[in-house]
Write a protein that holds these residues in place. Structure first.
Motif, PDB file in Angstrom:
ATOM      1  N   SER A 172      -1.485   3.947   5.907  1.00 61.47           N
ATOM      2  CA  SER A 172      -1.744   2.526   5.644  1.00 61.47           C
ATOM      3  C   SER A 172      -1.775   1.676   6.922  1.00 61.47           C
ATOM      4  O   SER A 172      -0.816   1.665   7.702  1.00 61.47           O
ATOM      5  N   ILE A 173      -2.878   0.946   7.084  1.00 62.92           N
ATOM      6  CA  ILE A 173      -2.963   0.048   8.248  1.00 62.92           C
ATOM      7  C   ILE A 173      -2.014  -1.137   8.067  1.00 62.92           C
ATOM      8  O   ILE A 173      -1.571  -1.746   9.038  1.00 62.92           O
ATOM      9  N   ASN A 174      -1.687  -1.461   6.822  1.00 63.56           N
ATOM     10  CA  ASN A 174      -0.753  -2.566   6.585  1.00 63.56           C
ATOM     11  C   ASN A 174       0.680  -2.167   6.910  1.00 63.56           C
ATOM     12  O   ASN A 174       1.453  -2.977   7.421  1.00 63.56           O
ATOM     13  N   SER A 226      -7.284  -6.048   6.761  1.00 62.48           N
ATOM     14  CA  SER A 226      -8.318  -5.189   6.182  1.00 62.48           C
ATOM     15  C   SER A 226      -9.487  -5.161   7.147  1.00 62.48           C
ATOM     16  O   SER A 226      -9.632  -6.061   7.982  1.00 62.48           O
ATOM     17  N   ARG A 263      -0.538   4.172   0.695  1.00 61.48           N
ATOM     18  CA  ARG A 263      -1.320   5.138   1.469  1.00 61.48           C
ATOM     19  C   ARG A 263      -0.524   5.618   2.684  1.00 61.48           C
ATOM     20  O   ARG A 263       0.075   4.808   3.394  1.00 61.48           O
ATOM     21  N   ASN A 279     -10.047  -5.515  -4.246  1.00 58.98           N
ATOM     22  CA  ASN A 279     -11.014  -6.234  -5.086  1.00 58.98           C
ATOM     23  C   ASN A 279     -10.688  -7.719  -5.190  1.00 58.98           C
ATOM     24  O   ASN A 279     -10.575  -8.289  -6.273  1.00 58.98           O
ATOM     25  N   ARG A 280     -10.464  -8.302  -3.996  1.00 58.72           N
ATOM     26  CA  ARG A 280     -10.222  -9.733  -3.854  1.00 58.72           C
ATOM     27  C   ARG A 280      -8.955 -10.204  -4.568  1.00 58.72           C
ATOM     28  O   ARG A 280      -8.861 -11.355  -5.022  1.00 58.72           O
ATOM     29  N   SER A 325       0.851  -1.201   0.000  1.00 54.58           N
ATOM     30  CA  SER A 325       0.000   0.000   0.000  1.00 54.58           C
ATOM     31  C   SER A 325       0.876   1.235   0.000  1.00 54.58           C
ATOM     32  O   SER A 325       1.865   1.297   0.732  1.00 54.58           O
ATOM     33  N   PRO A 384      -2.622  -5.086   1.789  1.00 53.98           N
ATOM     34  CA  PRO A 384      -4.084  -5.102   1.722  1.00 53.98           C
ATOM     35  C   PRO A 384      -4.549  -5.989   0.581  1.00 53.98           C
ATOM     36  O   PRO A 384      -3.728  -6.483  -0.216  1.00 53.98           O
ATOM     37  N   GLU A 385      -5.859  -6.184   0.543  1.00 60.29           N
ATOM     38  CA  GLU A 385      -6.506  -6.885  -0.576  1.00 60.29           C
ATOM     39  C   GLU A 385      -7.272  -5.817  -1.342  1.00 60.29           C
ATOM     40  O   GLU A 385      -7.992  -5.026  -0.742  1.00 60.29           O
ATOM     41  N   SER A 413     -12.436  -5.833   6.768  1.00 57.78           N
ATOM     42  CA  SER A 413     -13.470  -6.855   6.573  1.00 57.78           C
ATOM     43  C   SER A 413     -13.159  -8.109   7.396  1.00 57.78           C
ATOM     44  O   SER A 413     -12.029  -8.298   7.853  1.00 57.78           O
TER      45      SER A 413
HETATM   46  C1  LIG Z   1      -9.396  -0.209  -4.661  1.00 59.31           C
HETATM   47  C2  LIG Z   1      -9.735  -0.845  -3.336  1.00 59.31           C
HETATM   48  C3  LIG Z   1     -10.224  -2.131  -3.287  1.00 59.31           C
HETATM   49  C4  LIG Z   1     -10.497  -2.752  -2.073  1.00 59.31           C
HETATM   50  N1  LIG Z   1     -10.892  -4.051  -2.041  1.00 59.31           N
HETATM   51  C5  LIG Z   1     -10.988  -4.701  -0.862  1.00 59.31           C
HETATM   52  C6  LIG Z   1     -11.196  -6.108  -0.820  1.00 59.31           C
HETATM   53  O1  LIG Z   1     -11.299  -6.772  -1.841  1.00 59.31           O
HETATM   54  N2  LIG Z   1     -11.252  -6.695   0.405  1.00 59.31           N
HETATM   55  C7  LIG Z   1     -11.109  -5.993   1.560  1.00 59.31           C
HETATM   56  O2  LIG Z   1     -11.131  -6.584   2.626  1.00 59.31           O
HETATM   57  N3  LIG Z   1     -10.920  -4.657   1.557  1.00 59.31           N
HETATM   58  C8  LIG Z   1     -10.857  -3.998   0.368  1.00 59.31           C
HETATM   59  N4  LIG Z   1     -10.612  -2.646   0.339  1.00 59.31           N
HETATM   60  C9  LIG Z   1     -10.557  -1.891   1.605  1.00 59.31           C
HETATM   61  C10 LIG Z   1      -9.154  -1.944   2.198  1.00 59.31           C
HETATM   62  O3  LIG Z   1      -9.030  -3.110   2.964  1.00 59.31           O
HETATM   63  C11 LIG Z   1      -8.900  -0.729   3.067  1.00 59.31           C
HETATM   64  O4  LIG Z   1      -8.952   0.433   2.267  1.00 59.31           O
HETATM   65  C12 LIG Z   1      -7.562  -0.810   3.784  1.00 59.31           C
HETATM   66  O5  LIG Z   1      -7.406   0.315   4.623  1.00 59.31           O
HETATM   67  C13 LIG Z   1      -6.413  -0.857   2.790  1.00 59.31           C
HETATM   68  O6  LIG Z   1      -5.200  -1.057   3.463  1.00 59.31           O
HETATM   69  P1  LIG Z   1      -4.126   0.128   3.652  1.00 59.31           P
HETATM   70  O7  LIG Z   1      -4.696   1.056   4.721  1.00 59.31           O
HETATM   71  O8  LIG Z   1      -2.900  -0.587   4.122  1.00 59.31           O
HETATM   72  O9  LIG Z   1      -3.971   0.816   2.339  1.00 59.31           O
HETATM   73  C14 LIG Z   1     -10.328  -2.021  -0.864  1.00 59.31           C
HETATM   74  C15 LIG Z   1      -9.856  -0.693  -0.931  1.00 59.31           C
HETATM   75  C16 LIG Z   1      -9.559  -0.115  -2.139  1.00 59.31           C
HETATM   76  C17 LIG Z   1      -9.014   1.301  -2.170  1.00 59.31           C
END
Ligand SMILES: Cc1cc2nc3c(=O)[nH]c(=O)nc-3n(C[C@H](O)[C@H](O)[C@H](O)COP(=O)(O)O)c2cc1C
Length: 183
Positions: free
Chosen positions: A17-19, A114, A14, A80-81, A12, A77-78, A116
Motif C-alpha cells: 500500500s502506497i498509503n 493516489s 494491500r 471509486n471516488r 488499505s 486511498p480513494e 491520479s
Molecule cells: C476498487 C478501486 C477503486 C479505485 N478508485 C480510485 C479512485 O476513485 N480514485 C483514485 O484516485 N484512485 C482509485 N483507485 C486506484 C488507487 O488509487 C490505487 O490502487 C492506489 O494504489 C490505492 O492505494 P493503496 O496502494 O494504499 O492501496 C482505485 C483502486 C481500486 C482497487
C-alpha cells in the motif's frame, strides 16, 4: 504534557500500500512529538448488527485502541471516488452502540495518496463528512497527495522538499489543535 497518543488508520489492506508507506513517512516526519499506534482494520468482519450481542474479539480490540487514542490520523486511498469499504466498515463498528461511539470528540487529520491528479480528494471529502456526523473534530485544511514513484526516497521518507514542508505544516496544525483539545 505527555506525548499525544495518535491512532494511525490506513484505509488499505494491500501489502504494498502506497498509503501505508505515506503513513510511515508521516510518522517519521513528525518525529517524537507524538506516540503513533498503527491500528489494523483488515481483520474486522463485515458489520452485522446480529453480532452486537457478542462482538468479535477483533472488533473489541479495534474499538479499545481507538478509544485509548488522544487523536486519530487517517491515511487512505480513494476507491471509486469514496472511502474504501474496509475503512467504512471499521468506522461503522466504532460508531455503535451510539452511546459508545469511539469517534466522538477525537481530533482527526486526514490525508491520502493516489496516482491520479486529484490524489484522493473526493474520498477524503466523503470521509470528512462521515466523521463529522459521528462527532469527530476533523481539522481544517486539505492534504491531497498525488502519488509518483519518487514521492518517497529509498529510506521511505518524503523525497520532495516542498511536499515535506507542506505535510509538516499540516501535521503541525493538527498536533497543535489536538494538544489544545486534549489539554
Ligand atoms: C476498487 C478501486 C477503486 C479505485 N478508485 C480510485 C479512485 O476513485 N480514485 C483514485 O484516485 N484512485 C482509485 N483507485 C486506484 C488507487 O488509487 C490505487 O490502487 C492506489 O494504489 C490505492 O492505494 P493503496 O496502494 O494504499 O492501496 C482505485 C483502486 C481500486 C482497487
Amino acid at each position: 504534557m505527555s506525548k499525544l497518543k495518535v491512532a494511525v488508520i490506513v484505509g488499505s489492506s494491500r501489502r504494498e500500500s502506497i498509503n501505508r508507506k505515506l503513513a510511515e513517512a508521516l510518522v517519521r516526519l513528525v518525529g517524537d512529538r507524538m506516540e503513533p499506534h498503527f491500528v489494523p482494520i483488515d481483520d474486522l468482519p463485515m458489520y452485522n448488527q446480529d453480532l452486537e450481542g457478542a462482538r468479535p474479539q477483533a472488533v473489541n480490540r479495534f474499538t479499545q485502541q481507538i478509544a485509548a487514542a488522544d487523536a486519530l490520523l487517517f491515511v487512505t486511498p480513494e476507491h471509486n471516488r469514496s472511502l474504501p469499504a474496509v475503512l467504512k466498515n471499521a468506522i461503522d463498528w466504532g460508531s455503535k452502540p451510539m452511546d459508545r461511539n469511539v469517534w466522538k470528540g477525537k481530533v482527526v487529520a486526514i490525508t491520502g495518496t493516489s496516482p491520479s491528479a486529484i490524489g484522493t480528494a473526493v474520498g477524503q471529502q466523503h470521509l470528512r463528512q462521515v466523521l463529522g456526523i459521528l462527532g469527530s473534530l476533523v481539522i481544517g485544511g486539505e492534504a491531497y497527495i498525488s502519488f509518483k514513484p519518487d514521492l518517497m526516497d529509498e529510506a521511505g521518507d518524503i523525497a520532495n522538499a516542498s511536499t515535506r514542508t507542506f505535510l509538516l505544516a499540516y501535521m503541525d496544525a493538527y498536533l497543535a489543535l489536538a494538544a489544545k483539545v486534549v489539554g
